[in-house]
Design an enzyme around this catalytic site. Structure first.
Site, PDB file in Angstrom:
ATOM      1  N   ASP A   1       1.655   3.333  -3.580  1.00 25.00           N
ATOM      2  CA  ASP A   1       1.744   3.520  -2.135  1.00 25.00           C
ATOM      3  C   ASP A   1       0.496   3.058  -1.385  1.00 25.00           C
ATOM      4  OD1 ASP A   1       2.117   4.551   0.473  1.00 25.00           O
ATOM      5  OD2 ASP A   1       3.311   6.203  -0.305  1.00 25.00           O
TER       6      ASP A   1
ATOM      7  N   SER B   1       4.571   1.515   2.911  1.00 17.73           N
ATOM      8  CA  SER B   1       5.659   2.318   2.385  1.00 17.73           C
ATOM      9  C   SER B   1       6.934   2.135   3.211  1.00 17.73           C
ATOM     10  CB  SER B   1       5.220   3.789   2.300  1.00 17.73           C
ATOM     11  OG  SER B   1       6.125   4.571   1.566  1.00 17.73           O
TER      12      SER B   1
END
Length: 254
Positions: free
Chosen positions: A149, A39
């Protein structure tokens, strides 16, 4: 001197702390042999390894409007197209092959829940996939897979960093979330994020066992989507690396 490999966590705006760590390493002339990122950590790793000016990037990020992401309902609460545009602007190199050191971007397959390691091809798409927090940003379609993610499958990517480092390398994990004080969560988005981050934090401790050194910047009050706090997070990362320098130099044999 043993080679240094970094494992950089996610955390939205907290990821600026990773930029502070990298800035300090550059200043101390400690080379980085490779980075695994999730991320926000993946975004910073790709920007730094692509030659971005970190001071300029932090300044740009701090000027973003906190509501620039908002859109109507769909694959996520917030705008994936705006996330993609920001990543395109922040990353000077479009492909993994153009980076100055190997970078592994960690994403998660929406349909299987499996960890996906992205190491070649389109760097910007890989980072966008890793930044797509489920339910908040829509998943990224990449090579026929729906990805989101990487922190869902690996909160801090120590294992990929260790695979890069082998037995001879030193793995330093940077956790930009554990040193934060979380404010009250009142909005729907804030509550959703808090619930997700609370679940992910439970796995962090076991993942960190594979690191030779853990750096947890003192972030103060959390600001996952508060751009104005980004310069403070940047400074916190720099300060944390400076504090860790004696132990890091010992591990590296420098």
């Amino acid at each position: 001197m043993r080679p240094l490999y970094l494992a950089l966590s996610g955390g939205g705006g907290h990821g600026a702390a990773h930029a502070g760590v990298l800035k300090a390493l550059d200043r101390e002339r400690i080379p980085v042999a490779g980075i695994a990122g999730v991320s926000g950590g993946a975004l910073v790793a790709a920007a730094w390894a692509g030659g971005a000016d970190l001071d300029s990037l932090v300044d740009q990020a701090s000027r973003l409007h906190p509501w620039m992401w908002v859109r109507g309902w769909g694959g996520g609460l917030l705008s994936g197209s705006k996330l993609g545009a920001m990543i395109d602007e922040f990353l000077p190199v479009a492909a993994f092959e153009g980076l100055k050191c190997p970078v592994v971007v960690v994403a998660t397959d929406v349909d299987t829940g499996q960890k996906v390691l992205l190491k070649e091809g389109n760097l910007r798409d890989a980072v966008r996939a890793s930044c797509s927090f489920p339910g908040v940003f829509p998943p990224m379609l990449l090579d026929g897979r729906r990805l989101y993610d990487g922190g869902v499958s690996e909160v801090i990517p120590v294992r990929p960093a260790r695979e890069m480092a082998g037995e001879g390398g030193v793995v330093v994990a940077v956790d930009c979330n554990s040193g934060t004080k979380w404010p009250s969560a009142d909005s729907f988005v804030a509550l959703a994020l808090r619930a997700g981050l609370t679940l992910l934090r439970g796995r962090t401790r076991s993942e960190l066992l594979g690191a030779d050194l853990v750096i947890a910047p003192a972030m103060g009050e959390s600001g996952w989507m508060q751009p104005r706090r980004i310069p403070r997070f940047y400074a916190a990362g720099d300060e944390a690396l400076v504090d860790a320098l004696p132990e890091l130099r010992r591990l590296l044999g420098a």
